[in-house]
Write an enzyme that holds these catalytic residues in place. Structure first.
Site, PDB file in Angstrom:
ATOM      1  N   CYS A 265      24.392 -25.975 -22.375  1.00 37.32           N
ATOM      2  CA  CYS A 265      23.330 -26.845 -21.828  1.00 37.32           C
ATOM      3  C   CYS A 265      23.164 -28.009 -22.792  1.00 37.32           C
ATOM      4  O   CYS A 265      22.187 -28.087 -23.537  1.00 37.32           O
ATOM      5  CB  CYS A 265      22.014 -26.088 -21.672  1.00 37.32           C
ATOM      6  SG  CYS A 265      22.087 -24.717 -20.513  1.00 37.32           S
ATOM      7  N   PRO A 268      21.349 -34.380 -24.106  1.00 36.84           N
ATOM      8  CA  PRO A 268      22.245 -35.549 -24.055  1.00 36.84           C
ATOM      9  C   PRO A 268      23.435 -35.485 -25.020  1.00 36.84           C
ATOM     10  O   PRO A 268      24.175 -36.436 -25.159  1.00 36.84           O
ATOM     11  CB  PRO A 268      21.316 -36.698 -24.446  1.00 36.84           C
ATOM     12  CG  PRO A 268      20.317 -36.077 -25.368  1.00 36.84           C
ATOM     13  CD  PRO A 268      20.097 -34.679 -24.872  1.00 36.84           C
ATOM     14  N   GLY A 269      23.604 -34.352 -25.733  1.00 37.37           N
ATOM     15  CA  GLY A 269      24.826 -34.171 -26.498  1.00 37.37           C
ATOM     16  C   GLY A 269      24.697 -34.117 -28.006  1.00 37.37           C
ATOM     17  O   GLY A 269      25.701 -34.041 -28.709  1.00 37.37           O
ATOM     18  N   GLY A 270      23.487 -34.167 -28.538  1.00 31.93           N
ATOM     19  CA  GLY A 270      23.305 -34.239 -29.984  1.00 31.93           C
ATOM     20  C   GLY A 270      23.935 -33.103 -30.766  1.00 31.93           C
ATOM     21  O   GLY A 270      24.630 -33.318 -31.763  1.00 31.93           O
ATOM     22  N   ASP A 316      27.477 -25.096 -14.107  1.00 27.35           N
ATOM     23  CA  ASP A 316      26.238 -24.328 -14.047  1.00 27.35           C
ATOM     24  C   ASP A 316      26.359 -23.171 -15.031  1.00 27.35           C
ATOM     25  O   ASP A 316      27.221 -22.295 -14.871  1.00 27.35           O
ATOM     26  CB  ASP A 316      26.031 -23.803 -12.619  1.00 27.35           C
ATOM     27  CG  ASP A 316      24.681 -23.125 -12.425  1.00 27.35           C
ATOM     28  OD1 ASP A 316      24.095 -22.650 -13.422  1.00 27.35           O
ATOM     29  OD2 ASP A 316      24.223 -23.057 -11.265  1.00 27.35           O
ATOM     30  N   CYS A 387      13.303 -25.731 -27.916  1.00 30.90           N
ATOM     31  CA  CYS A 387      12.391 -26.660 -28.588  1.00 30.90           C
ATOM     32  C   CYS A 387      10.954 -26.303 -28.231  1.00 30.90           C
ATOM     33  O   CYS A 387      10.144 -27.164 -27.893  1.00 30.90           O
ATOM     34  CB  CYS A 387      12.705 -28.118 -28.241  1.00 30.90           C
ATOM     35  SG  CYS A 387      12.638 -28.493 -26.472  1.00 30.90           S
TER      36      CYS A 387
END
Length: 435
Positions: A265, A268-270, A316, A387
């Site tokens: 998941c 944005p890719g950090g 998915d 988070c």
């Protein structure tokens, strides 16, 4: 005002989008700033501060308005409600803006939006509040600690009750204050493109303030800039904006060169990009997410950072891919969560989240973990993270997982609380599949 743009009207529009239409505050604010890039720095700063500040302090602001208005906040027209909220924020928190200017602009805005008949009401409520702002009657801290915490720090009572079961009132005060305090932007140096020292020098030449992070070598804090897209080093991919708590996921995973990594998941890719960076061009990181839009965000960041040992894929996480079973040295499962650790950055979360939604997310997290644990090789690492600050999504999920999948052992886990000027709230656990 630049080119006739009324910044207070832009603020009103954002507050309506968030509180009436259900938009996320960071998206509404970003979209407006992108649309009006020609605003002067001072106007952009005023716009952002009033939008964020009004949303962050909304429970306290509503409490104040209700003491001086015969019509209670929840009975007001949405436009009038939002005008009063942002105006009270200005009066209470922005000494540089004269009260008379705040009141006058609020009345003008109400008229402009077609509420001529309510201009006297708006003016009367704000003038009354301005005269009594230093004498607001607050709940008793000792007799009603939950209500006092809720109103003082604008945290919904159900959340205060939930956290009070786990933390002392003094801890909650520190945590809630950290949500309200403005932090510098946390960034990670792209060491594949530049050294930390060279980046620091380049940013300082742009008049950006830079401070070191003592715990994480490649992390810095920056401040004093106008907007990210205007920083050449950001455009060139020399750094990535990422909270220091989030950086710990890849560091705890301890990737070895040549590792095969699956981030299920990733948008944005950090974390994926950090992992690819730590592999120094070896191995492969596959960064996945559910929608085409989210995958496009990952691809955009990969391209900007210029890394080659990483790719993005739409998938998915709940659906098992048979050919990937037992192939990953590291699986990152940074899963959809209630986001209660990042209220400082996304204040509307505290108004949108409910205990029922938290429980639904627990079920989703378990469904994903049930699938993605199968991708981990014997001896491989499963990094679970969120988070949020919620035992059900964090410690209890880890306990459930270890009971269900006894072939995994927990090596370490940590609930990180928000800390002023340093980090968001975050949870992470490192679990290893037995050989």
């Amino acid at each position: 005002m630049t080119n006739g743009v009324n910044v207070r009207e832009l603020i009103l529009n954002v507050l309506l989008e968030v509180t009436r239409d259900g938009e996320y505050s960071h998206i509404a604010i970003k979209n407006t700033l992108d649309k009006y890039q020609y605003l002067e720095k001072q106007e952009r700063s005023f716009f952002t501060r009033v939008c964020e500040g009004t949303l962050e302090n909304m429970i306290l602001i509503d409490y104040i308005i209700n003491q001086f208005s015969k019509v209670k906040v929840n009975k007001m027209k949405p436009v009038i409600r939002c005008i009063l909220r942002s105006s009270v924020y200005e009066m209470k928190y922005m000494d540089s803006v004269p009260v008379s200017a705040t009141c006058n602009e609020a009345v003008k805005l109400a008229q402009k939006k077609g509420f001529h008949n309510l201009k006297g009401f708006v003016n009367g409520v704000l003038r009354n509040i301005s005269r009594n702002l230093e004498n607001i009657s607050m709940p008793d801290k000792e007799k009603e600690p939950v209500k006092w915490l809720s109103i003082t720090y604008s945290i919904p009572e159900w959340l205060v009750e939930k956290w009070k079961k786990c933390y002392e009132v003094s801890q909650l005060e520190e945590m809630f204050q950290a949500f309200l305090d403005k932090s510098a932007t946390s960034i990670r140096v792209n060491t594949e493109k530049i050294t930390k020292e060279a980046l620091k020098e380049e940013l300082e030449q742009e008049k950006i303030t830079v401070t070191e992070n003592e715990e994480i070598p490649d992390a810095l804090y920056i401040g004093g800039y106008d907007f990210l897209a205007g920083i050449p080093a950001f455009i060139d991919g020399k750094f990535y904006v990422q909270d220091v708590s989030s950086m710990l996921v890849s560091l705890w995973a301890e990737p070895k060169e040549g590792a095969q990594v699956l981030d299920v998941c990733a948008a944005p890719g950090g974390k994926s990009i950090h992992m690819a960076q730590l592999l120094h061009g070896t191995g492969m990181v596959e960064a996945r997410d559910l929608t085409e839009y989210k995958v496009s965000l990952i691809e955009e960041n990969i391209e900007r950072c210029g890394l080659k040992n990483i790719c993005a894929k739409q998938a998915d996480a709940r659906v098992l891919e048979e050919d990937r079973i037992g192939t990953a040295d590291i699986v990152i499962a940074d899963l959809p969560c209630s986001g209660l650790g990042v209220i400082g950055k996304k204040p509307d979360i505290k108004f949108k989240m409910t205990n029922e939604k938290c429980l639904e997310l627990v079920e989703l997290q378990r469904e994903i973990l049930h699938t993605v644990q199968r991708y981990v090789k014997p001896g491989g690492v499963l990094m679970y993270s969120t988070c949020t600050i919620n035992e059900q999504e964090n410690e209890e999920n880890v306990q459930w997982f270890l009971k269900e999948y006894s072939e995994f052992v927990l090596e370490k886990q940590q609930q990180i609380l928000p800390e002023k000027g340093k980090n968001d709230g975050f949870f992470l656990a490192r679990m290893v599949r037995k050989l």
